[in-house]
Write an enzyme that holds these catalytic residues in place. Structure first.
Site, PDB file in Angstrom:
ATOM      1  CG  ASN A  10       3.995  20.507  24.768  1.00 13.13           C
ATOM      2  OD1 ASN A  10       4.481  21.997  24.512  1.00 13.13           O
ATOM      3  ND2 ASN A  10       4.002  20.388  26.488  1.00 13.13           N
ATOM      4  CE  LYS A  12       5.425  17.101  27.260  1.00 12.12           C
ATOM      5  NZ  LYS A  12       5.345  16.074  28.699  1.00 12.12           N
ATOM      6  CG  HIS A  94       1.860  20.729  30.304  1.00  8.67           C
ATOM      7  ND1 HIS A  94       2.909  20.184  31.491  1.00  8.67           N
ATOM      8  CD2 HIS A  94       1.972  19.794  29.315  1.00  8.67           C
ATOM      9  CE1 HIS A  94       3.237  18.767  30.496  1.00  8.67           C
ATOM     10  NE2 HIS A  94       2.398  18.886  29.625  1.00  8.67           N
ATOM     11  CD  GLU A  96       6.041  18.399  31.261  1.00  5.78           C
ATOM     12  OE1 GLU A  96       5.775  17.602  31.006  1.00  5.78           O
ATOM     13  OE2 GLU A  96       6.599  19.382  30.029  1.00  5.78           O
ATOM     14  CD  GLU A 164      -1.107  17.255  28.354  1.00  5.91           C
ATOM     15  OE1 GLU A 164      -0.748  16.849  27.340  1.00  5.91           O
ATOM     16  OE2 GLU A 164       0.039  18.016  29.607  1.00  5.91           O
ATOM     17  N   GLY A 170       5.093  10.909  29.429  1.00  8.56           N
ATOM     18  CA  GLY A 170       5.964  11.058  29.188  1.00  8.56           C
ATOM     19  C   GLY A 170       6.257   9.011  29.498  1.00  8.56           C
ATOM     20  CB  SER A 210       1.522   8.283  26.993  1.00  8.35           C
ATOM     21  OG  SER A 210       3.154   8.085  27.876  1.00  8.35           O
TER      22      SER A 210
END
Length: 247
Positions: A10, A12, A94, A96, A164, A170, A210
């Site tokens: 991904n 992003k 996701h 985010e 996730e 991240g 990560s």
């Protein structure tokens, strides 16, 4: 027949024409484990660029899809538009998008159903915040997210679940192999009870958060971890090492 290992990248909102070309070239030239299914998800502007230059056998995913076939939905992208462009997968749910853009479970489920009905594969993301983990609600949060999809989708054959933990995306923090395996096993148990034994046996459950070339081989040894959804590391040459984690 065992579950085929699956590694998604991904990107992003990262990359430009030059760097996307470089990443694709690196993947094309690399010696990849032939037993691993590989899918990359560049920003929508570069989907066609990636598809045009990637070698056969490696697929491309969009990072998002809308739940309506067409119409006055500025900025959105439809299932048919993706399919016509040779894009065979999409990410859905996701964290985010759930957190920043306030996409709720019902909307994620609706998009998942639209994508599956239209013939796309779906990488369905789920995960908990640090507060939820510390409150002991990890399994409750994750299965609630998945239940919204199970309420509208009965055939999970083209769904790949990506667990996730939000606190590990991240941040450099990684769930320990034991923590990741525990949640993956709980997801598989939930699939068996709420969807079907077949879905529990066949559905790939990926770990994301990560993931690097340093921790991927240990994670890959866990019985219920069937691959990875890789963020930042998918932009680097080390992505190849993650794809080859089982070699």
């Amino acid at each position: 027949m065992g579950r085929q290992f699956f590694v998604g990248g991904n990107f992003k909102m990262n990359g430009n024409i030059k760097t996307i070309r470089e990443i694709v070239h690196n993947i094309n030239e690399a010696k990849l484990d032939p037993n691993v299914e590989v899918v990359i998800a560049p920003p929508s502007l570069y989907l066609l660029l990636a598809r045009e230059h990637l070698r056969k056998g490696i697929e491309v995913a969009s990072q998002n899809v809308f739940d309506k076939p067409n119409g006055a939905f500025t900025g959105e992208i439809s299932v048919d538009q993706l399919k016509e462009s040779g894009i065979t997968w999409t990410l859905v749910g996701h964290s985010e998008r759930r957190v920043i853009l306030q996409e709720d479970d019902a909307f994620v489920a609706s998009k998942t159903k639209a994508a599956l009905d239209g013939g796309l594969g779906v990488i369905l993301c789920c995960g908990e915040s640090l507060e939820q983990r510390e409150a002991g609600k990890t399994i409750e949060v994750v299965t609630t997210q998945l239940k919204a999809v199970a309420d509208v989708v009965k055939d999970w054959s083209k769904v790949v679940v990506a667990y996730e933990p939000i606190w590990a995306i991240g941040t450099g923090k990684v769930a320990t192999t034991a923590q990741a395996q525990e949640v993956h096993a709980a997801i598989r148990d939930w699939l068996k009870k709420e969807v079907s034994s077949e879905a529990a046996d066949a559905t790939r459950i990926l770990y994301g958060g990560s993931v690097t070339e340093k921790n991927s081989s240990d994670l890959a040894k866990q019985p219920d971890i069937d691959g990875f959804l890789v963020g930042g590391a998918s932009l680097k040459p080390a992505f190849v090492e993650i794809i080859n984690a089982k070699l």
